[in-house]
Design a protein around this motif. Structure first.
Motif, PDB file in Angstrom:
ATOM      1  N   MET A   1       2.060 -28.363 -24.304  1.00  0.00           N
ATOM      2  CA  MET A   1       0.432 -29.080 -25.030  1.00  0.00           C
ATOM      3  C   MET A   1       0.849 -30.139 -26.033  1.00  0.00           C
ATOM      4  SD  MET A   1      -2.089 -26.915 -27.713  1.00  0.00           S
ATOM      5  CE  MET A   1      -0.840 -27.098 -28.891  1.00  0.00           C
ATOM      6  N   VAL A   2       2.244 -30.079 -26.583  1.00  0.00           N
ATOM      7  CA  VAL A   2       2.796 -31.372 -27.093  1.00  0.00           C
ATOM      8  C   VAL A   2       3.295 -32.809 -26.084  1.00  0.00           C
ATOM      9  CG1 VAL A   2       4.327 -32.390 -28.554  1.00  0.00           C
ATOM     10  CG2 VAL A   2       3.230 -30.203 -28.788  1.00  0.00           C
ATOM     11  N   ARG A   3       3.727 -31.972 -24.655  1.00  0.00           N
ATOM     12  CA  ARG A   3       3.718 -33.197 -23.842  1.00  0.00           C
ATOM     13  C   ARG A   3       2.573 -33.685 -23.136  1.00  0.00           C
ATOM     14  NH1 ARG A   3       8.255 -33.501 -25.821  1.00  0.00           N
ATOM     15  NH2 ARG A   3      10.128 -32.815 -25.029  1.00  0.00           N
ATOM     16  N   ALA A   4       1.567 -32.721 -22.926  1.00  0.00           N
ATOM     17  CA  ALA A   4       0.587 -33.527 -22.662  1.00  0.00           C
ATOM     18  C   ALA A   4      -0.287 -34.088 -23.157  1.00  0.00           C
ATOM     19  CB  ALA A   4      -0.669 -32.153 -22.354  1.00  0.00           C
TER      20      ALA A   4
ATOM     21  N   PRO B   1       9.721 -29.764 -29.061  1.00  0.00           N
ATOM     22  CA  PRO B   1       9.259 -30.842 -30.063  1.00  0.00           C
ATOM     23  C   PRO B   1       9.361 -30.804 -31.046  1.00  0.00           C
ATOM     24  CG  PRO B   1       8.025 -30.558 -27.575  1.00  0.00           C
ATOM     25  CD  PRO B   1       9.299 -29.675 -27.728  1.00  0.00           C
ATOM     26  N   LEU B   2       8.372 -29.262 -31.120  1.00  0.00           N
ATOM     27  CA  LEU B   2       8.248 -29.236 -32.157  1.00  0.00           C
ATOM     28  C   LEU B   2       9.402 -28.363 -33.448  1.00  0.00           C
ATOM     29  CD1 LEU B   2       4.890 -26.952 -30.594  1.00  0.00           C
ATOM     30  CD2 LEU B   2       4.399 -28.866 -32.447  1.00  0.00           C
TER      31      LEU B   2
ATOM     32  N   THR C   1      -6.422 -20.735 -33.324  1.00  0.00           N
ATOM     33  CA  THR C   1      -6.603 -21.431 -34.888  1.00  0.00           C
ATOM     34  C   THR C   1      -5.286 -22.851 -34.518  1.00  0.00           C
ATOM     35  OG1 THR C   1      -6.881 -19.652 -35.889  1.00  0.00           O
ATOM     36  CG2 THR C   1      -5.636 -21.338 -37.178  1.00  0.00           C
ATOM     37  N   THR C   2      -3.978 -21.461 -34.400  1.00  0.00           N
ATOM     38  CA  THR C   2      -2.503 -22.844 -34.794  1.00  0.00           C
ATOM     39  C   THR C   2      -2.169 -23.637 -33.581  1.00  0.00           C
ATOM     40  OG1 THR C   2      -1.530 -21.085 -32.735  1.00  0.00           O
ATOM     41  CG2 THR C   2      -1.030 -21.080 -35.896  1.00  0.00           C
ATOM     42  N   PHE C   3      -3.067 -23.687 -32.471  1.00  0.00           N
ATOM     43  CA  PHE C   3      -2.492 -24.817 -31.543  1.00  0.00           C
ATOM     44  C   PHE C   3      -3.087 -26.220 -31.996  1.00  0.00           C
ATOM     45  CE2 PHE C   3      -0.279 -22.863 -27.468  1.00  0.00           C
ATOM     46  CZ  PHE C   3       0.328 -21.784 -28.152  1.00  0.00           C
ATOM     47  N   PRO C   4      -4.717 -25.944 -32.624  1.00  0.00           N
ATOM     48  CA  PRO C   4      -5.793 -26.914 -32.483  1.00  0.00           C
ATOM     49  C   PRO C   4      -4.502 -27.883 -34.225  1.00  0.00           C
ATOM     50  CG  PRO C   4      -6.943 -25.157 -31.883  1.00  0.00           C
ATOM     51  CD  PRO C   4      -5.728 -25.074 -31.637  1.00  0.00           C
ATOM     52  N   GLN C   5      -4.095 -26.962 -34.784  1.00  0.00           N
ATOM     53  CA  GLN C   5      -3.394 -27.828 -36.029  1.00  0.00           C
ATOM     54  C   GLN C   5      -1.971 -28.672 -35.251  1.00  0.00           C
ATOM     55  OE1 GLN C   5      -2.910 -23.419 -37.968  1.00  0.00           O
ATOM     56  NE2 GLN C   5      -2.309 -25.573 -39.301  1.00  0.00           N
ATOM     57  N   VAL C   6      -1.378 -28.097 -34.333  1.00  0.00           N
ATOM     58  CA  VAL C   6      -0.996 -28.890 -33.728  1.00  0.00           C
ATOM     59  C   VAL C   6      -1.496 -30.233 -32.924  1.00  0.00           C
ATOM     60  CG1 VAL C   6       0.903 -29.746 -32.095  1.00  0.00           C
ATOM     61  CG2 VAL C   6       1.254 -27.262 -33.577  1.00  0.00           C
TER      62      VAL C   6
ATOM     63  N   SER D   1       2.501 -23.935 -19.440  1.00  0.00           N
ATOM     64  CA  SER D   1       1.653 -25.135 -19.233  1.00  0.00           C
ATOM     65  C   SER D   1       0.603 -25.597 -19.766  1.00  0.00           C
ATOM     66  CB  SER D   1       1.194 -24.715 -17.475  1.00  0.00           C
ATOM     67  OG  SER D   1       0.008 -23.992 -17.638  1.00  0.00           O
ATOM     68  N   ALA D   2      -0.059 -26.587 -19.433  1.00  0.00           N
ATOM     69  CA  ALA D   2      -1.154 -27.054 -20.854  1.00  0.00           C
ATOM     70  C   ALA D   2      -2.279 -27.869 -19.805  1.00  0.00           C
ATOM     71  CB  ALA D   2      -1.139 -27.485 -22.276  1.00  0.00           C
TER      72      ALA D   2
END
Ligand SMILES: Cc1cc2nc3c(=O)[nH]c(=O)nc-3n(C[C@H](O)[C@H](O)[C@H](O)COP(=O)(O)OP(=O)(O)OC[C@H]3O[C@@H](n4cnc5c(N)ncnc54)[C@H](O)[C@@H]3O)c2cc1C
Lengths: 261, 788
Positions: free
Chosen positions: B559-562, B737-738, B513-518, B487-488
């Motif tokens: 996170m991408v879906r949200a 999606p990624l 670090t990586t999640f914000p990059q996306v 979830s996100a």
């Protein structure tokens, strides 16, 4: 850790007086003692630190004998004997890690006589003299099996005297976890004899491999021991190596030490 | 595209606090009026408890209360999250796993009594005054003996020491037997996958708290998945509804799987805090960690490979004994079954496979998932077996592998062990690794070693793993008692900054670090505009946590879906303000533009409009800009690769020197290459640790022989070679999606067989005839094998 009293006297006499109390124990670098206390395996009533006694620290070299005071730490020995006694310096430089070497002392190591301690191998090979507040004890008599020494209750190692060999070398084959020697061999070559001190291998603690000493005295080369075998009977067998393996390592490490001398 | 978007090797922002000592770990949490608990742990492996006399201890200084099993009447046991069905269709045997030992001690380290006092030292003092009346029983340690001889049972209320006898795929069994009967050659190996202790740098810690004014219980704990702990502990153990229970896992100093599980100490601290109306804290010592953290691996396997006359693999058959320890840890039953049997096809086209696993109770610490969990065990067996087959057939182990590879044009590929690989290119990673490892120059290097009296060896291993765990409906059919979505919530603030609340948990992986990059990449703003919040059930949506290399593949997908929902809504707002149609709005570099015009609006203008909705389509859209998504993957992801290890063996001592290590991985798309390389380095380090050093050993009485770092050998920097890492062979995942596959476990999966294969190559090419040496390949074991 249980509660204990702590004193840090500045003279040997004060230290001996403090040690007269029941269950008082000397503390040097604490690298062995403190961990056992933290695990509640040891319950001294009082710790008497030897590190405040100026007379117990220092190294001197006179007439072919190197004298190391009991509370001198490993880092100091490694540094200060590098040119006078490189074989010993090499041994000490491989004890533990920098933190251990900056705290641990020769007196603590010798008095503890861990079956895998490095110093005792050199002391045996060199036939060092262990000096205490009360007497002088030959290495052969001092080390009496795993964790056992000739020291009496309250007796302090004040100095260790090593006759400096012509050539010497220590080979430490590390136990993979503790990095103490699984088997360590110190070879010391003198004008008239050769000493071979072995640590880590035997159930009886540090010992001299006398057959090798004789063979090497006659012919100081790795070939001289090629026909000798080390009996596995009294060797330690554990998770890290069988008795046969340790017996084999004694020979391999002796050969390497000779070759490196 | 922002410079710190997808593909940038951005430095890890969390490292600043870790490296400057400003991290906030569970042990840093100290609450007012906090009490401390010391657990009195069993020092024998198997005994009947006749009595526990706390009368002398109860009144010792500082003691608040001493708990024993009788204080837990009506409290549930620790639940097991996965039910395996055996080959006869029967459910596994599932003993109760009490918080404190009930009537019997079943392993060294089990909690017998818990002393809560003002200080830890007081609690320890009092624990020493507790008198235990025990009748010692013979211990069951060896798995095969435990199954063969039921005279001593770990659990008296079970029929035997067998948890389950699992067959997979049972319908394939006859076809497998047939293929073996017709085989031109059969290779057999018996091997052990050594028991490991994870040893994260931070030991486990739990702080339980109860606030009387609102009736809330809070547990601060070193967990990889706080929501899972809240559900398991709240619903199954303590009976606290989730709205009255908060679980917080702040900075966690490494997990490696062992911090997934729900442990007795967590339930104890939460329970005791409520009873005593004061916070109760426990910090594990390293000694306790050895005997209470779930261990990993511990399989004993016989594996056979059938080949036809052209060296094509025709069948594989395995029989494995998997140690469960004394109780079932949270996910233990799934590890040797669904995370292991389903990977037995590896990277190869073996048409039929039968896997038999006997899970066994013994008087040892429970065993559960450890980095890779089941997949390293599968890979190790298979890759050792193929090397041995090549040796017997006198063919190149590389050629034999290549010949049997699933080829790039065969994807999607349905294996005979129930999974479908979506993409892959095993030839590509093999070629890449051989090239990087300079396979062509090996013979010359071997000759050089020989001239120095050393034996040089070259070991190759391929691996495949199932990551991105996992489709909930599928795992439900396989016995999981949980869903495995993630979830996100993406919360955009009025001035455009973003907070992502994720159900994933970072304990070293670098999510912050990586999640914000996306997100930065999707919107076209700087990654520094994005903050990640995780680890607290009070402010994150229900998530399943981090393990199984799932965070980016599943948590990142959520996170991408949200974020997509957020962007769609923002476009509608932008369309309204710019008086254009939604479908004409484009978002690039943080600017909304209307296609074919020069109209534009900045990201921040639109986000402000969402919260100050003066010029806003209020009849069609709610104000605000915050969206939540739950993502349930449709398949596993299948990272794969080739690892090559080059070693030198000292024939006089058996000591191995690891000279070179090469990893060519296919992780699909890569968000932060530097972090991916770090994950591979760490994994390879752990794999080399397993292969050469680490060994959790019990004696036959159930005493732990390797109970401290004096006897349990962890890898150190000096044991490791330089590691060449490549992830350029990318076949992106087709269903998330990624297009990412996951990289957290690969290193630990592929490296042990590469190293062991290298050592056996060194020995066999120098005149020794040795089929196998069990891990860890200590100098002593290698020397013994050479001198048998
Ligand atoms: C991580 C680690 C690695 C190590 N690796 C090695 C290694 O590779 N090789 C090796 O040889 N050692 C190793 N050691 C042990 C180290 O050398 C210790 O320093 C040594 O064993 C004890 O010395 P100490 O001064 O710390 O003694 P302490 O711990 O202070 O004392 C040890 C014992 O000796 C007694 N004692 C101390 N001083 C005296 C004295 N002057 N006279 C009489 N009794 C005394 C104490 O009462 C106590 O019983 C290692 C230790 C650690 C912690």
């Amino acid at each position: 850790m249980y509660n204990f009293e702590f004193v840090k006297p500045s003279t040997l006499d004060e230290a001996l007086a403090a040690l007269a109390d029941e269950d008082a124990q000397p503390l040097s670098g604490g690298q062995t003692l403190i961990p056992t206390m933290k695990q509640r395996l040891n319950q001294p009533s009082k710790l008497v630190s030897l590190l405040g006694i100026a007379d117990l620290v220092g190294i001197s070299d006179s007439g072919g004998t190197l004298s190391i005071k009991g509370a001198t730490n490993h880092a100091t020995v490694a540094r200060e004997t590098a040119s006078s006694f490189p074989g010993l310096s090499g041994l000490v430089a491989k004890i533990g890690d920098p933190a251990v070497r900056n705290r641990g002392t020769i007196g603590g190591s010798i008095a503890n006589n861990d079956p895998s301690a490095c110093y005792p191998a050199a002391a045996m090979a060199c036939q060092a003299t262990i000096v205490t507040n009360a007497r002088e004890i030959a290495a052969d008599d001092f080390f009496q099996g795993m964790f056992a020494t000739a020291l009496d209750e309250g007796e302090i190692v004040t100095e260790v005297r090593f006759p400096i060999p012509v050539a010497s070398n220590y080979q430490k084959f590390e136990q993979p976890a503790s990095r103490f020697p699984l088997t360590g061999v110190f070879v010391a070559k003198y004008g008239d004899r050769v000493g071979v001190g072995v640590t880590g291998a035997s159930n009886d603690g540090v010992f001299r491999w006398k057959e090798a000493e004789e063979a090497l005295a006659a012919n100081f080369s790795a070939d001289a021991i090629s026909n000798l075998t080390v009996p596995a009977d009294d060797m330690i067998s554990d998770l890290h190596g069988s008795a046969e393996y340790r017996a084999h390592l004694v020979k391999v490490m002796t050969g390497r030490a000779v070759a490196a001398c | 595209m922002p410079k710190d978007g997808i593909g940038a090797s951005t430095k890890r922002r969390e490292d600043i606090r870790f490296l400057t000592g400003t991290g906030r770990y569970t042990d840093d949490i100290n609450l007012a009026k906090q009490l401390h608990v010391h657990f009195l742990r069993a020092d024998v492996a198997h005994a009947t408890i006749n009595g526990i006399d706390t009368s002398a201890a109860d009144s010792m200084p500082g003691v608040a209360r001493i708990f024993t099993a009788k204080d837990f009447d009506g409290v549930g046991g620790l639940p097991c999250g996965w039910q395996v069905t055996d080959k006869h269709g029967q459910p596994m045997q599932e003993p109760k796993h009490p918080i404190l030992a009930e009537g019997k001690i079943r392993h060294v380290g089990e909690i017998v009594a818990a002393v809560v006092a003002d200080t830890v030292e007081q609690a320890r003092d009092a624990a020493e005054a507790i008198e235990l009346d025990l009748t010692e029983l013979p211990a069951v340690i060896d798995m095969k003996k435990a199954v063969a001889d039921a005279s001593v049972k770990v659990h008296d209320d079970l029929t035997s020491n067998l948890c389950y006898d699992w067959g997979f795929v049972e319908e394939n069994k006859a076809a497998v037997e047939d293929a073996f009967a017709k085989a031109a050659h059969v290779t057999t190996l018996e091997l052990k996958n050594n028991r490991l202790v994870a040893n994260p740098m931070e030991p486990r810690v739990a702080v339980g708290d109860f606030t009387a004014h609102d009736g809330m219980s809070t547990l601060y704990t070193t967990s990889q998945n706080p929501h899972v702990i809240r559900l398991l502990m709240g619903a199954f153990v303590l009976g606290i509804p989730e709205h009255k229970l908060r679980v917080v896992a702040p900075d966690v100093g490494g997990g490696f799987g062992t911090k997934i599980f729900h442990y007795a100490e967590e339930a104890f601290c939460t329970f005791a805090a409520k009873q005593l109306k004061r916070p109760v804290k426990w910090t594990s010592t390293r000694s306790e960690a050895f005997m209470s953290d779930a261990h990993g691996r511990d399989h004993v396997t016989k594996i056979e490979l059938a080949l036809d006359a052209d060296n094509n693999f025709t069948a594989i058959r395995t029989e494995t004994y998997a140690n469960m320890g004394a109780y079932l840890s949270t996910f233990a039953p799934s590890v040797p079954t669904w995370l292991h049997g389903t990977l037995m096809a590896g990277n190869y086209r073996t048409p039929v496979i039968y896997v038999n696993v006997k899970a066994v109770f013994t008087n040892t610490v429970p065993v559960d998932a450890y980095r890779g969990a089941g997949r390293p065990e599968a890979t190790y067996q298979l890759e050792r077996l193929i090397d041995q087959a090549a040796r017997e057939l006198k063919v190149s182990p590389v050629d034999l592998r290549r010949q049997n590879f699933i080829k790039p044009d065969q994807f999607p590929y349905a294996t005979p062990v129930a999974v479908e690989y979506d993409t892959g290119n095993y030839d590509a990673t093999l070629d890449k690794a051989l090239d990087l490892a300079d396979a062509a120059g090996f013979e010359a290097r071997a000759a050089d070693s020989k001239s120095r009296g050393k034996l040089r060896g070259f070991g190759v291993a391929n691996y495949i793993e199932a990551c991105g765990i996992a489709p909930s409906n599928l795992v439900g059919q396989l016995g999981a008692r949980a869903g495995l979505y993630e979830s996100a919530t993406v919360r955009v603030n009025a001035t455009g900054g973003i907070v992502v609340m994720t159900g994933s948990h970072s304990h070293g992986q670098g999510h912050e670090t990586t999640f914000p990059q996306v997100i930065a990449d999707m919107i076209g703003i700087g990654a520094d505009q994005v903050e990640i919040v995780h680890g607290d059930t009070a402010n994150t949506p229900m998530g399943m946590g981090t393990y199984g290399s799932r965070s980016l593949a599943v948590g990142g997908s959520a996170m991408v879906r949200a974020a997509e929902k957020v962007i769609n809504k923002a476009k509608k707002i932008a369309a309204h303000i710019m008086e254009a149609s939604d479908s004409d709005i484009e978002l690039k570099d943080g600017q909304f533009t209307v296609a074919g015009t020069d109209k534009s609006l900045a990201w921040g203008d639109v986000t402000l409009a969402a919260y100050v909705p003066h010029n806003y389509p209020l009849e069609d859209l709610e104000p605000g800009l915050e969206e939540t998504a739950f993502y349930d993957p449709s398949n596993f992801t299948y990272p794969a690769g080739t690892y090559i290890c080059e070693v030198e063996v000292d024939p006089d001592t058996g000591k191995i020197d690891v000279l070179n290590f090469t990893a060519a991985d296919d992780f699909g798309n890569v968000v932060n290459p530097m972090i991916v390389e770090g994950q591979v380095h760490g994994g390879v380090g752990q794999g080399i640790g397993q292969a050469m050093l680490e060994n959790c050993a019990y004696d036959e009485d159930g005493q732990l022989l390797s109970a401290s770092y004096m006897d349990y050998a962890m890898p150190r920097a000096a044991d490791l070679p330089m590691i060449t890492v490549d992830h350029s062979c990318q076949t992106p995942c087709t269903h998330n999606p990624l297009g990412v596959k996951g990289c957290g476990e690969a290193g630990a999966i592929g490296s042990p067989p590469a190293l062991v294969n290298a050592v056996l190559d060194a020995l066999n090419r120098n005149g020794h005839d040795i089929a196998h040496i069990d891990m860890p390949l200590t100098p002593s074991r290698v020397w013994q094998a050479m001198n048998k």
